[in-house]
Write a protein that holds these residues in place. Structure first.
Motif, PDB file in Angstrom:
ATOM      1  N   LYS A  15       0.837  -1.203   0.000  1.00 23.16           N
ATOM      2  CA  LYS A  15       0.000   0.000   0.000  1.00 23.16           C
ATOM      3  C   LYS A  15       0.867   1.246   0.000  1.00 23.16           C
ATOM      4  O   LYS A  15       0.577   2.221  -0.706  1.00 23.16           O
ATOM      5  CB  LYS A  15      -0.955  -0.008   1.206  1.00 23.16           C
ATOM      6  N   ARG A  38      -5.864  14.212  -0.276  1.00 20.25           N
ATOM      7  CA  ARG A  38      -7.181  13.588  -0.462  1.00 20.25           C
ATOM      8  C   ARG A  38      -7.305  12.975  -1.857  1.00 20.25           C
ATOM      9  O   ARG A  38      -7.868  11.892  -2.023  1.00 20.25           O
ATOM     10  CB  ARG A  38      -8.292  14.616  -0.231  1.00 20.25           C
ATOM     11  N   GLU A  39      -6.783  13.672  -2.863  1.00 18.17           N
ATOM     12  CA  GLU A  39      -6.824  13.155  -4.231  1.00 18.17           C
ATOM     13  C   GLU A  39      -5.957  11.904  -4.349  1.00 18.17           C
ATOM     14  O   GLU A  39      -6.339  10.916  -4.979  1.00 18.17           O
ATOM     15  CB  GLU A  39      -6.354  14.236  -5.215  1.00 18.17           C
ATOM     16  N   ALA A  41      -5.174   9.842  -1.917  1.00 11.79           N
ATOM     17  CA  ALA A  41      -5.889   8.784  -1.189  1.00 11.79           C
ATOM     18  C   ALA A  41      -7.004   8.192  -2.046  1.00 11.79           C
ATOM     19  O   ALA A  41      -7.165   6.963  -2.126  1.00 11.79           O
ATOM     20  CB  ALA A  41      -6.456   9.340   0.122  1.00 11.79           C
ATOM     21  N   ALA A  42      -7.759   9.064  -2.720  1.00 16.35           N
ATOM     22  CA  ALA A  42      -8.859   8.594  -3.577  1.00 16.35           C
ATOM     23  C   ALA A  42      -8.322   7.712  -4.702  1.00 16.35           C
ATOM     24  O   ALA A  42      -8.917   6.679  -5.027  1.00 16.35           O
ATOM     25  CB  ALA A  42      -9.620   9.789  -4.147  1.00 16.35           C
ATOM     26  N   CYS A  44      -5.830   5.854  -4.576  1.00 16.54           N
ATOM     27  CA  CYS A  44      -5.384   4.584  -3.986  1.00 16.54           C
ATOM     28  C   CYS A  44      -6.538   3.772  -3.403  1.00 16.54           C
ATOM     29  O   CYS A  44      -6.324   2.664  -2.904  1.00 16.54           O
ATOM     30  CB  CYS A  44      -4.359   4.853  -2.884  1.00 16.54           C
ATOM     31  N   ILE A  46      -8.265   4.525  -0.709  1.00 13.41           N
ATOM     32  CA  ILE A  46      -8.263   4.538   0.758  1.00 13.41           C
ATOM     33  C   ILE A  46      -8.743   5.891   1.249  1.00 13.41           C
ATOM     34  O   ILE A  46      -8.853   6.849   0.476  1.00 13.41           O
ATOM     35  CB  ILE A  46      -6.849   4.239   1.336  1.00 13.41           C
ATOM     36  N   SER A  47      -9.026   5.969   2.543  1.00 13.01           N
ATOM     37  CA  SER A  47      -9.476   7.230   3.126  1.00 13.01           C
ATOM     38  C   SER A  47      -8.291   8.163   3.358  1.00 13.01           C
ATOM     39  O   SER A  47      -7.129   7.729   3.361  1.00 13.01           O
ATOM     40  CB  SER A  47     -10.178   6.957   4.459  1.00 13.01           C
ATOM     41  N   HIS A  48      -8.603   9.428   3.566  1.00 11.69           N
ATOM     42  CA  HIS A  48      -7.554  10.395   3.895  1.00 11.69           C
ATOM     43  C   HIS A  48      -6.821   9.988   5.180  1.00 11.69           C
ATOM     44  O   HIS A  48      -5.585   9.965   5.202  1.00 11.69           O
ATOM     45  CB  HIS A  48      -8.174  11.793   4.010  1.00 11.69           C
ATOM     46  N   PRO A  49      -7.547   9.626   6.280  1.00  8.74           N
ATOM     47  CA  PRO A  49      -6.838   9.144   7.475  1.00  8.74           C
ATOM     48  C   PRO A  49      -6.014   7.888   7.208  1.00  8.74           C
ATOM     49  O   PRO A  49      -4.950   7.693   7.812  1.00  8.74           O
ATOM     50  CB  PRO A  49      -7.967   8.856   8.476  1.00  8.74           C
ATOM     51  N   GLY A  50      -6.480   7.038   6.289  1.00  9.27           N
ATOM     52  CA  GLY A  50      -5.730   5.835   5.943  1.00  9.27           C
ATOM     53  C   GLY A  50      -4.397   6.183   5.313  1.00  9.27           C
ATOM     54  O   GLY A  50      -3.372   5.555   5.597  1.00  9.27           O
ATOM     55  N   HIS A  53      -1.917   7.444   7.882  1.00  4.79           N
ATOM     56  CA  HIS A  53      -1.316   6.361   8.672  1.00  4.79           C
ATOM     57  C   HIS A  53       0.070   6.016   8.107  1.00  4.79           C
ATOM     58  O   HIS A  53       1.002   5.714   8.847  1.00  4.79           O
ATOM     59  CB  HIS A  53      -2.225   5.135   8.642  1.00  4.79           C
TER      60      HIS A  53
END
Length: 199
Positions: A15, A38-39, A41-42, A44, A46-50, A53
């Motif tokens: 990931k 955010r873009e 994450a999208a 990938c 997954i969420s922004h918090p993800g 991490h």
């Protein structure tokens, strides 16, 4: 270590690599400042918090992208070579490799220009990268000179700086004209003009 933990680590590494790949693509498309976590994450899934991490800040992700690309290229060139002509040949081959990696070339062209500002998070990275790149090229020319393979009028310090400047400048021309510029031929011609043997 249990099999489940090993699988978890492998999944996390995969990931992380996907995030780096997507960030590399987006930074190349819109630059570091224009890209959002955010873009990425999208892209990938997954969420922004993800994403946070794996990379708690945008700066940490940028540096991971830059370091990953350089690790790959340094391994490709083999900067620990003691044969200067072999290193110079590998640098020309790196230009050839880059001709098939437009997104990565675009990323570096955009970020290196942005990073001239001392406030840019990648400023220190690019300062060090240019010192390393120029130093490696100068060392290769010195080694070629010591082996009697460098034309007597060629100053290794000047030639090393010229090589890095031409590599970067030809990349920009190549990006701007849709890949029609023969950046490989131009870099090979420069290096060949410095040597007494065939490159």
């Amino acid at each position: 270590m249990s099999v489940e933990v090993q699988r978890g680590y492998a999944k996390g590494r995969a990931k992380r690599r996907e995030i780096i790949d997507q960030a590399m693509a987006l930074f190349g498309e819109v630059g570091y400042r224009g890209a959002s976590l955010r873009e990425i994450a999208a892209r990938c899934g997954i969420s922004h918090p993800g994403l946070l991490h794996h990379f708690p800040t945008k700066e940490s992700l940028l540096l991971a992208v830059l370091e990953h690309r350089d690790e790959v290229d340094i391994a490709w060139v083999g900067l620990d070579q003691t044969d200067g002509v072999v290193t110079l040949r590998r640098l020309v081959e790196l230009v050839e490799l880059n001709a098939g990696r437009r997104n990565i070339v675009e990323l570096y062209a955009v970020l290196s220009a942005e990073a001239t500002s001392a406030e840019h998070p990648a400023h220190g990275f690019f300062v060090e990268r240019y010192q390393t790149s120029v130093g490696a090229a100068v060392a290769a020319y010195r080694q070629a000179g010591d082996a009697g393979q460098l034309r007597p009028e060629v100053d290794p310090e000047v030639a090393g700086r010229q090589l890095i400047a031409v590599m970067d400048g030809m990349q920009v021309q190549w990006l701007l004209d849709g890949g029609r510029t023969d950046m490989i031929g131009a870099v090979r011609a420069l290096v060949s003009s410095h040597l007494t043997i065939e490159l």
